[in-house]
Design a protein around this motif. Structure first.
Motif, mmCIF file in Angstrom:
data_model
loop_
_atom_site.group_PDB
_atom_site.id
_atom_site.type_symbol
_atom_site.label_atom_id
_atom_site.label_comp_id
_atom_site.label_asym_id
_atom_site.label_seq_id
_atom_site.Cartn_x
_atom_site.Cartn_y
_atom_site.Cartn_z
ATOM 1 N N ASN A 55 57.018 -12.350 26.918
ATOM 2 C CA ASN A 55 55.771 -12.907 26.424
ATOM 3 C C ASN A 55 55.652 -14.378 26.701
ATOM 4 O OD1 ASN A 55 53.787 -11.582 25.312
ATOM 5 N ND2 ASN A 55 54.607 -11.445 23.270
ATOM 6 N N HIS A 86 46.734 -10.049 36.233
ATOM 7 C CA HIS A 86 47.997 -10.416 35.594
ATOM 8 C C HIS A 86 48.595 -9.186 34.934
ATOM 9 C CE1 HIS A 86 49.902 -12.194 31.778
ATOM 10 N NE2 HIS A 86 50.822 -11.974 32.679
ATOM 11 N N TYR A 87 49.826 -8.896 35.271
ATOM 12 C CA TYR A 87 50.499 -7.800 34.585
ATOM 13 C C TYR A 87 51.836 -8.277 34.050
ATOM 14 C CZ TYR A 87 52.508 -3.324 33.418
ATOM 15 O OH TYR A 87 53.097 -2.300 32.735
ATOM 16 N N ASP A 88 52.088 -7.853 32.809
ATOM 17 C CA ASP A 88 53.328 -8.211 32.153
ATOM 18 C C ASP A 88 54.317 -7.085 32.404
ATOM 19 O OD1 ASP A 88 55.354 -8.393 30.357
ATOM 20 O OD2 ASP A 88 54.091 -8.523 28.593
ATOM 21 N N GLY A 89 55.320 -7.352 33.229
ATOM 22 C CA GLY A 89 56.328 -6.335 33.508
ATOM 23 C C GLY A 89 57.133 -6.095 32.258
ATOM 24 N N SER A 90 58.297 -6.681 32.174
ATOM 25 C CA SER A 90 59.035 -6.548 30.922
ATOM 26 C C SER A 90 59.396 -7.940 30.453
ATOM 27 C CB SER A 90 60.270 -5.699 31.131
ATOM 28 O OG SER A 90 61.084 -6.324 32.089
ATOM 29 N N SER A 91 58.396 -8.804 30.397
ATOM 30 C CA SER A 91 58.676 -10.186 30.041
ATOM 31 C C SER A 91 58.814 -10.327 28.538
ATOM 32 C CB SER A 91 57.567 -11.082 30.535
ATOM 33 O OG SER A 91 56.561 -11.150 29.574
#
Ligand code: SF4
Lengths: 359, 154
Positions: free
Chosen positions: B19, B12-17
């Motif tokens: 949260n 899981h990678y958080d791009g520019s979410s």
């Protein structure tokens, strides 16, 4: 003497769902210096204020951060209301207070879980998140959204609570309180928790003050600093005393946040009992003109909202100072001289919210 | 589910979410929704991952990170874009630092809409990803077999 080496921490790191990048200068397992490098989630959210109508902008402001989403929407609305001299109806103030406290509960429970996960206590992590789901259920039943509620509007709120919902809320609060009590023994007394958190990352009250830290992070070091004391929305009418602790280590941060969950439960109960009947919102006339600033206590600490308008539909400038930004100097201070193995728990202990810091 | 031969791991990678979608991804792994019963597991290591869950849009700084993570994953791999931000850029589409959805830098197989995407739809996305992964692995195996055969004959 060992050799100095630089270990990158992140941006993609298992301990946090969000990307934060730290360059850790390490010598023999001891961190000498931590250099934060942020900007991975920068979206340019504040810039959107020039492209979206000030009423529409509420929805963007709410998406500053998914965890304290309600607070950001509320802070933005309060700032615009202050600018336009709008007085929000009493009932709306109470409703905002109630939902704000629920989001604080969900944020703190989430944090307790992540902390447990940071030192490998999976079952405690799952337990906290199980309780958190009930809070989310309440949110869903009353606002329609699990984490992004979109109930705020400039001038008040969109939704009301009816008798059934209030009864439901009260029942669920009892259940949450009971289960948290069960969990508390592990949180406060378990040997694993104590070993990993006691005496780790100690900051004194003076240090915290000098570094400008805010929120539960500051209160865990004995600084009595909570924006709710200023009595915005309905807080002025509620019986409220900030939770503080003197130890200033990671353990104290767990303690303070857990106690704040109980405090939120108490605040919600009071607010539900005192809530007057009446209108939910007032019509807003005219365009924003001038500038205004408000301060709101978010789950992570004090957040500052600044708006500036020039009598058009679009705001000239919208700016947020987020709590995590204020807490980063404290984090860098704690990391100096820390063991490499403690870095994860130290980073988590300030409850970093990267997406609001970088917006 | 009896014919599932593999249990893919998730990165899981958080791009520019914001949260919102991240915590919903995490929530769908915890016991209440329990996506792990499908045989998947959340891992932090791209080299061990088969399914790439990405939340949030792409901005100029994380574009290279996302690409790198994708390249590090072994073949076959499946990419799931979670949340409207990862699908198209969503509410931040007009923001100056957003290039667009995840598909601006990597090929996306499955789009999960929602702002924030609900755990139920995330799980649905994971199930589809798992099936696709199964299919791709079979193709991959067949291809490898053929290649090996050719090599031996040569
Ligand atoms: S889709 Fe919505 S909830 Fe998800 S990251 Fe984007 S703004 Fe946040």
């Amino acid at each position: 003497m060992g050799k100095k080496s630089v270990i990158p921490f992140g941006p993609q790191h298992p301990v946090l769902p969000e990307p934060i990048h730290l360059d850790l200068v390490v010598e023999d397992e001891v961190v000498e210096e931590a250099i934060p490098n942020i900007g991975f989630i920068h979206r340019g959210l504040e810039g959107l204020a020039e492209k979206k109508d000030f009423n529409e902008m509420v929805y963007v402001a709410e998406r500053t951060c998914g965890i304290c989403s309600f607070g950001h929407g509320m802070g933005y609305c309060e700032a615009v209301e202050k600018l336009m001299n709008v007085e929000v109806p009493e009932r709306a103030k109470y409703l905002r207070t109630i939902w704000m406290e629920f989001s604080r509960m969900h944020s703190h429970l989430l944090w307790l879980g992540l902390t447990a996960d940071a030192f490998g206590f999976e079952s405690l992590f799952y337990e906290c998140w199980r309780i958190r789901e009930w809070v989310l259920d309440i949110m869903e039943k009353t606002t329609g959204g699990r984490i992004i509620f979109s109930v705020n509007q400039v001038g008040g709120v969109h939704r009301d609570l009816d008798e059934d919902q209030i009864r439901f809320m009260k029942g669920e609060l009892d259940r949450i309180e009971r289960d948290l009590k069960n969990c508390e023994k592990t949180l406060f007394e378990d040997a694993t928790v104590q070993k990993r958190t006691r005496g780790i990352g100690v900051l004194s009250k003076q240090q915290i003050h000098d570094l400008g830290a805010v929120g539960p992070f500051a209160r865990a070091s004995g600084l009595k600093y909570d924006m709710r004391m200023t009595g915005y929305e309905a807080y002025g009418n509620l019986d409220f005393e900030p939770v503080i602790s003197d130890e200033g280590d990671c353990y104290a941060r767990i303690l303070v946040r857990t106690k704040e969950i109980y405090q939120s439960i108490r605040l919600i109960r009071q607010a539900l009992d005192q809530m007057p009947a009446g209108e939910l919102s007032v019509p807003v006339k005219g365009m924003p003109k001038g500038e205004a600033m408000v301060r709101v206590e978010q789950p992570r600490g004090e957040a500052v909202y600044y708006v500036n308008g020039e009598n058009t539909r679009f705001l000239n400038r919208f700016r947020i100072r987020t709590p995590t930004f204020a807490n980063l100097p404290g984090l860098c201070q704690m990391l100096q001289g820390a063991n490499y193995a403690d870095v994860g728990i130290l980073v988590v202990s300030i409850d970093p919210c990267i997406s609001c810091t970088e917006r | 589910m009896a014919n599932v031969k593999r249990s893919p791991w998730i990165l899981h990678y958080d791009g520019s979410s914001c949260n919102g979608c991240d915590i919903e991804v995490l929530a769908s792994m915890t016991p209440v929704y329990d996506a792990e019963r499908l045989g998947v597991e959340n891992t932090g290591d791209p080299m061990q991952a088969d399914i790439f869950l990405i939340t949030g849009g792409i901005n100029s700084q994380n574009a290279s990170v996302v690409k790198q993570l994708y390249d590090q994953m072994p073949r076959p791999k499946v990419v799931v874009a979670v949340g409207i931000c990862a699908c198209t850029g969503g509410v931040f589409k007009d923001a100056y630092n957003i290039l667009g959805g995840a598909d601006t830098v990597i090929p996306v197989d499955i789009y999960v809409p929602g702002c924030a995407a609900r755990p139920q739809s995330i799980i649905d996305g994971i199930i589809r990803a798992r099936d696709l992964f199964q299919k791709r692995s079979e193709e991959h195996d067949a291809l490898m077999k053929k290649k090996n055969l050719e090599r031996r004959q040569a």
